[in-house]
Scaffold this active site. Sequence first.
Site, PDB file in Angstrom:
ATOM      1  CG  ASP A  20      -1.933  -1.174   1.143  1.00 45.88           C
ATOM      2  OD1 ASP A  20      -2.318  -1.563   0.022  1.00 45.88           O
ATOM      3  OD2 ASP A  20      -2.330  -1.689   2.206  1.00 45.88           O
ATOM      4  CG  ASP A  32      -7.607  -6.395  -2.554  1.00 46.71           C
ATOM      5  OD1 ASP A  32      -8.700  -6.874  -2.922  1.00 46.71           O
ATOM      6  OD2 ASP A  32      -7.431  -5.867  -1.441  1.00 46.71           O
ATOM      7  CG  LEU A  33      -7.142  -5.333  -9.335  1.00 42.80           C
ATOM      8  CD1 LEU A  33      -6.845  -5.574 -10.809  1.00 42.80           C
ATOM      9  CD2 LEU A  33      -6.640  -3.952  -8.924  1.00 42.80           C
ATOM     10  CE  LYS A  34     -11.782  -5.371  -1.303  1.00 40.27           C
ATOM     11  NZ  LYS A  34     -10.371  -4.937  -1.210  1.00 40.27           N
ATOM     12  CG  HIS A  38     -19.854  -6.176  -8.755  1.00 35.37           C
ATOM     13  ND1 HIS A  38     -20.719  -5.432  -7.993  1.00 35.37           N
ATOM     14  CD2 HIS A  38     -20.583  -7.137  -9.323  1.00 35.37           C
ATOM     15  CE1 HIS A  38     -21.938  -5.942  -8.097  1.00 35.37           C
ATOM     16  NE2 HIS A  38     -21.885  -6.977  -8.905  1.00 35.37           N
ATOM     17  N   GLY A  72     -21.145  -9.926 -16.475  1.00 32.23           N
ATOM     18  CA  GLY A  72     -20.317 -11.123 -16.576  1.00 32.23           C
ATOM     19  C   GLY A  72     -19.290 -11.057 -17.699  1.00 32.23           C
ATOM     20  CB  THR A 111     -14.215  -5.653   7.215  1.00 33.44           C
ATOM     21  OG1 THR A 111     -13.205  -5.004   6.463  1.00 33.44           O
ATOM     22  CG2 THR A 111     -14.054  -7.152   7.142  1.00 33.44           C
TER      23      THR A 111
HETATM   24  O1  C5P Z   1      -1.971  -2.028   6.887  1.00 27.96           O
HETATM   25  P1  C5P Z   1      -2.894  -3.198   7.130  1.00 27.96           P
HETATM   26  O2  C5P Z   1      -2.174  -4.415   7.666  1.00 27.96           O
HETATM   27  O3  C5P Z   1      -4.108  -2.815   7.924  1.00 27.96           O
HETATM   28  O4  C5P Z   1      -3.356  -3.577   5.657  1.00 27.96           O
HETATM   29  C1  C5P Z   1      -4.311  -4.554   5.410  1.00 27.96           C
HETATM   30  C2  C5P Z   1      -4.556  -4.664   3.944  1.00 27.96           C
HETATM   31  O5  C5P Z   1      -5.668  -5.504   3.742  1.00 27.96           O
HETATM   32  C3  C5P Z   1      -4.902  -3.354   3.234  1.00 27.96           C
HETATM   33  O6  C5P Z   1      -4.385  -3.448   1.904  1.00 27.96           O
HETATM   34  C4  C5P Z   1      -6.413  -3.338   3.229  1.00 27.96           C
HETATM   35  O7  C5P Z   1      -6.955  -2.649   2.137  1.00 27.96           O
HETATM   36  C5  C5P Z   1      -6.716  -4.814   3.094  1.00 27.96           C
HETATM   37  N1  C5P Z   1      -8.023  -5.210   3.588  1.00 27.96           N
HETATM   38  C6  C5P Z   1      -8.448  -4.974   4.894  1.00 27.96           C
HETATM   39  N2  C5P Z   1      -9.672  -5.404   5.304  1.00 27.96           N
HETATM   40  C7  C5P Z   1     -10.463  -6.028   4.446  1.00 27.96           C
HETATM   41  C8  C5P Z   1     -10.056  -6.273   3.147  1.00 27.96           C
HETATM   42  C9  C5P Z   1      -8.811  -5.843   2.748  1.00 27.96           C
HETATM   43  O8  C5P Z   1      -7.721  -4.413   5.699  1.00 27.96           O
HETATM   44  N3  C5P Z   1     -11.618  -6.461   4.866  1.00 27.96           N
END
Ligand code: C5P
Length: 231
Positions: free
Chosen positions: A12, A61-63, A65, A68, A116
């Site tokens: 990140d 991690d491009l999620k 949507h 189809g 989340t």
């Molecule tokens: O810095 P940290 O350890 O919190 O980073 C967690 C990574 O996981 C980030 O790239 C965040 O976008 C990702 N992520 C998250 N919670 C989610 C899904 C993805 O923290 N539910």
Amino acid sequence: MDPKDRLIVALDVPSVAAAAAMVEKLDASVTFYKIGYQLAFAGGLSFAETLIRANKKVFLDLKLHDIGNTVGKGVESVAKLGATFLTVHAYPQTMHAAVDARKGSNLRILGVTVLTSYDDADLAAAGYDFTVPELVAERAAQARDIGVDGLVCSAEEAANLKPIISNGMVLVTPGIRPADSEKGDQKRVMTPAAAIAAGADHLVVGRPIVAAPDPKAAADAILAEIAAAGR
Ligand code: C5P
């Protein structure tokens, strides 16, 4: 599983230069990297190819949507890059398209059940008549039935999802914090050892490594904790 295959470091960072510097610092300790929106839209997709050529694994991690057909074409392109994991939102059409399009490649599709950052009130505001646990369970079952390769979930959800998913599916868990580190904006966190014990297969770790004074030492400490957790 080798602890190095379990640890996924979230790159990140705002630029390819910053990502390359971090990868160099982490050296041989880290073999699996996650690239999300921030880096992907700043040259990160060609950097993903650079990493793959250097024998690293990449989680995009491009999620995704969309309709189809569009999801399928996008997944085909990601498969050609040589990525290992790609996230899609866990909607049935999207998951079907992604699973079909990754056939014949090494790409594995991960479903994102409910973000989340959403609570029950956010779901109601978005028009859903489900609580978060209900919708997570429903989408996990759909992902299993469609043949999705794994799910992204919090470590707390992992234990609840294990009985729902199929044996071959992996659980990939962010929100990991070693006992002595800052939580940042993560509200529900678990240590690496606790997450492995709860059923996580891969741990996504960002700031506890990339913002550490010595990222390699931080990664090595987490790898040691994963190794000691066994499983
Ligand atoms: O810095 P940290 O350890 O919190 O980073 C967690 C990574 O996981 C980030 O790239 C965040 O976008 C990702 N992520 C998250 N919670 C989610 C899904 C993805 O923290 N539910």
